[in-house]
Design an enzyme around this catalytic site. Structure first.
Site, PDB file in Angstrom:
ATOM      1  N   HIS A 247       0.808  -1.221   0.000  1.00  0.00           N
ATOM      2  CA  HIS A 247       0.000   0.000   0.000  1.00  0.00           C
ATOM      3  C   HIS A 247       0.841   1.271   0.000  1.00  0.00           C
ATOM      4  O   HIS A 247       0.307   2.367  -0.148  1.00  0.00           O
ATOM      5  CB  HIS A 247      -0.975   0.012   1.186  1.00  0.00           C
ATOM      6  CG  HIS A 247      -0.351   0.269   2.516  1.00  0.00           C
ATOM      7  ND1 HIS A 247      -0.045  -0.739   3.409  1.00  0.00           N
ATOM      8  CD2 HIS A 247       0.014   1.424   3.135  1.00  0.00           C
ATOM      9  CE1 HIS A 247       0.469  -0.211   4.505  1.00  0.00           C
ATOM     10  NE2 HIS A 247       0.518   1.109   4.363  1.00  0.00           N
ATOM     11  N   ASP A 275      -0.402  -7.424   0.831  1.00  0.00           N
ATOM     12  CA  ASP A 275       0.139  -6.101   1.140  1.00  0.00           C
ATOM     13  C   ASP A 275       1.660  -6.163   1.103  1.00  0.00           C
ATOM     14  O   ASP A 275       2.334  -6.062   2.114  1.00  0.00           O
ATOM     15  CB  ASP A 275      -0.345  -5.597   2.501  1.00  0.00           C
ATOM     16  CG  ASP A 275      -0.104  -4.098   2.685  1.00  0.00           C
ATOM     17  OD1 ASP A 275       0.368  -3.459   1.718  1.00  0.00           O
ATOM     18  OD2 ASP A 275      -0.390  -3.580   3.784  1.00  0.00           O
ATOM     19  N   GLY A 353       3.488   5.838   8.927  1.00  0.00           N
ATOM     20  CA  GLY A 353       4.878   6.033   8.532  1.00  0.00           C
ATOM     21  C   GLY A 353       5.736   4.821   8.855  1.00  0.00           C
ATOM     22  O   GLY A 353       6.809   4.643   8.296  1.00  0.00           O
ATOM     23  N   SER A 355       4.694   1.892   8.184  1.00  0.00           N
ATOM     24  CA  SER A 355       4.326   0.918   7.165  1.00  0.00           C
ATOM     25  C   SER A 355       5.519   0.405   6.381  1.00  0.00           C
ATOM     26  O   SER A 355       6.399   1.171   5.973  1.00  0.00           O
ATOM     27  CB  SER A 355       3.352   1.554   6.169  1.00  0.00           C
ATOM     28  OG  SER A 355       2.064   1.620   6.707  1.00  0.00           O
ATOM     29  N   SER A 370       2.016  -4.017   7.859  1.00  0.00           N
ATOM     30  CA  SER A 370       0.879  -3.738   6.984  1.00  0.00           C
ATOM     31  C   SER A 370      -0.024  -2.676   7.600  1.00  0.00           C
ATOM     32  O   SER A 370      -0.147  -1.576   7.072  1.00  0.00           O
ATOM     33  CB  SER A 370       0.079  -5.022   6.735  1.00  0.00           C
ATOM     34  OG  SER A 370      -1.103  -4.747   6.013  1.00  0.00           O
TER      35      SER A 370
END
Length: 400
Positions: A247, A275, A353, A355, A370
Site C-alpha cells: 500500500h 500487502d 509512517g 508501514s 501492513s
C-alpha cells in the site's frame, strides 16, 4: 500502518623522542625514559609513550583488517601504527616551524617513514634533525591550496563529470585533476583561472558516486511526498533493493531515501488481497543485512517463521523499535481499501509512517508492517505481511 503524507523525519617535540626509526618489536622489553615521555624497545628504538600505546591498544578488528588488506603480520601492523602516530606528531610541528616554505608531508612503506617537503633547501637540516626525510620542491602548500581553491570555485558554477576529482598531491607537488576527458579537464582548469603550471591532468575512468546503505526500519519517501519504512534489503541477481508494504506505492512509483537522495523504483506491488511490494534501488544504494533498533542494528540471519506466542520486534521510521508477541498467523483483515489475507497478527504497536518496516524475531526476518489499530502511547494491534511470501512472489533473496 498507512504511510503518512508530507511527514519530514528527521608543540614542538624533542627530536630524540621522535626519531623515525623502524620498530623491530613492540613485544620487546620497554624501558621508560627519565622524563616519562618516551620509551625504548629492547632493540633501542625510541618511541613516545603515546605512539606505543596507540600500537598496543589497536582494536582487534582493525588489527585483523590491516593484516588482511596490507598482507602483513600483526607485529608489522603495530609497528606501522606506532610510526604513523609519531609521524602525526612531527608533521604539524614542522609545518608550523617551516611556515611559508612548508609543502606537505607523507609517510611511505610498512614502517611509515615520514617525508617533509620544503621550498627552502636551507630548511632540510631542520627536517632531518626531527627524524624525517627532507625533499626540496618548487611550490609551497599555500600555492597549491590556492590553485585547488580556484577549481573548487569554478565547479560551483560549471561542474563537469568528465573531470570529477581533483586534489593537492604533496608527493608530486602539484594539483592533480583526474579525468576521463583530459582536454575537457584542461579547459576546466584554464577557465577556473588556476595556475596551469601547478595543475597536472591524469587520465582516469573513475566516476565517484555517493554510497548509502539500505537498512530495515529506515525511512523512504514515495513520489516525493508519502513516507514509509524499509522492510528488509534484498537482491535479485545483481540488482539490490528492499521489500516493503504494497500500500506504500504502486509499480513505477519512485522513491527517495531517508536522506532524500534518489533511491529507486517500485518493481511490483500487490494491495489489497496482499500487502507487499519490492523496490529496486539505484547503484548509489547497497543492501545490508541489518535492521535498525533503538541501540544499534540487528543482523538478519534468515527468515524462519516464528511460532505463535513467540516474541517479535518491529522497526519503523515513525516510532522506532517496539516489541510484542505473535498472536495468530494466517489472519485476514479488512481495510477501507479491501481485504488482505495471510497476514500475522501481533501485539506490537505501530503508527503511520511505520508501514513496510521490519518485523524480526531474534535474528530471523518475519515480515513487513501492513496495518493495525491503536498507537505506541496507549498500545495497539498490528499485522505484518510474512516476508517469505514476498521473497517467493518476486524471486528475491534476503540479504543476510
Amino acid at each position: 500502518m498507512r504511510h503518512s503524507r508530507g511527514i519530514a523525519t528527521g608543540a614542538a617535540i624533542a627530536a630524540t623522542a621522535l626519531a623515525l626509526t623502524a620498530l623491530p618489536s613492540l613485544a620487546g622489553a620497554v624501558t621508560s625514559s627519565p622524563t616519562g615521555t618516551s620509551t625504548k624497545t629492547a632493540a633501542g628504538t625510541t618511541l613516545t609513550a603515546d605512539a606505543l600505546r596507540a600500537a598496543e591498544e589497536m582494536p582487534a578488528g582493525a588489527l585483523k583488517a590491516m593484516q588482511r588488506d596490507f598482507g602483513i603480520t600483526a607485529e608489522q601492523a603495530r609497528e606501522r601504527v606506532a610510526n604513523e602516530y609519531r609521524a602525526g606528531e612531527i608533521a604539524p610541528a614542522l609545518a608550523e616551524d617551516l611556515a611559508d616554505s612548508f609543502a606537505g608531508a607523507w609517510t611511505t612503506g610498512d614502517t611509515s617513514t615520514l617525508t617533509v617537503a620544503t621550498t627552502d633547501a636551507s630548511e632540510a637540516s631542520a627536517i632531518t634533525a626531527q627524524g624525517a626525510r627532507a625533499k626540496v620542491v618548487e611550490h609551497g602548500m599555500d600555492e597549491l591550496k590556492a590553485a585547488k581553491a580556484a577549481l573548487d570555485r569554478a565547479a560551483e558554477k560549471n561542474a563537469t563529470t568528465a573531470a570529477p576529482v581533483w586534489y593537492v598531491d604533496v608527493k608530486t607537488n602539484s594539483v592533480v585533476v583526474r579525468a576521463s576527458d583530459t582536454a575537457e579537464a584542461r579547459a576546466f582548469a584554464e577557465a577556473a583561472g588556476a595556475d596551469t603550471d601547478l595543475v597536472r591532468v591524469v587520465k582516469s575512468d573513475e566516476q565517484p558516486r555517493p554510497l548509502y546503505d539500505l537498512r530495515g526500519g529506515d525511512a523512504y519517501y514515495i513520489n516525493g511526498s508519502g513516507r514509509c519504512s524499509v522492510g528488509f534489503p534484498v537482491t535479485k541477481g545483481s540488482q539490490q533493493g528492499f521489500v516493503t508494504a504494497g500500500h506504500c506505492g504502486t509499480r513505477g512509483s519512485s522513491t527517495t531515501g531517508y536522506n532524500r537522495a534518489a533511491q529507486g523504483t517500485f518493481q511490483g506491488s500487490s494491495f489489497p488481497g496482499n500487502d507487499y511490494a519490492w523496490v529496486a534501488a539505484n547503484s548509489n544504494w547497497t543492501a545490508t543485512p541489518y535492521v535498525k533498533t533503538s541501540s544499534g542494528s540487528v543482523r538478519v540471519a534468515g527468515s524462519t517463521q516464528a511460532t505463535v506466542g513467540a516474541s517479535v520486534c518491529r522497526s519503523g521510521s515513525t516510532t522506532g523499535w517496539h516489541c510484542g508477541t505473535i498472536q495468530q498467523h494466517n489472519t485476514s483483515v479488512t481495510y477501507p481499501e479491501g481485504t488482505i489475507t495471510g497476514v500475522t497478527r501481533t501485539t506490537v504497536c505501530a503508527e503511520p509512517g511505520d508501514s513496510g518496516g521490519s518485523y524480526i524475531s531474534g535474528s530471523q526476518a518475519q515480515g513487513v508492517t501492513s496495518g493495525g489499530s491503536g498507537n505506541c502511547r496507549t498500545g495497539g494491534t498490528t499485522y505484518y505481511q510474512p516476508v517469505n511470501e514476498i521473497l517467493s512472489a518476486y524471486g528475491l533473496t534476503l540479504k543476510r
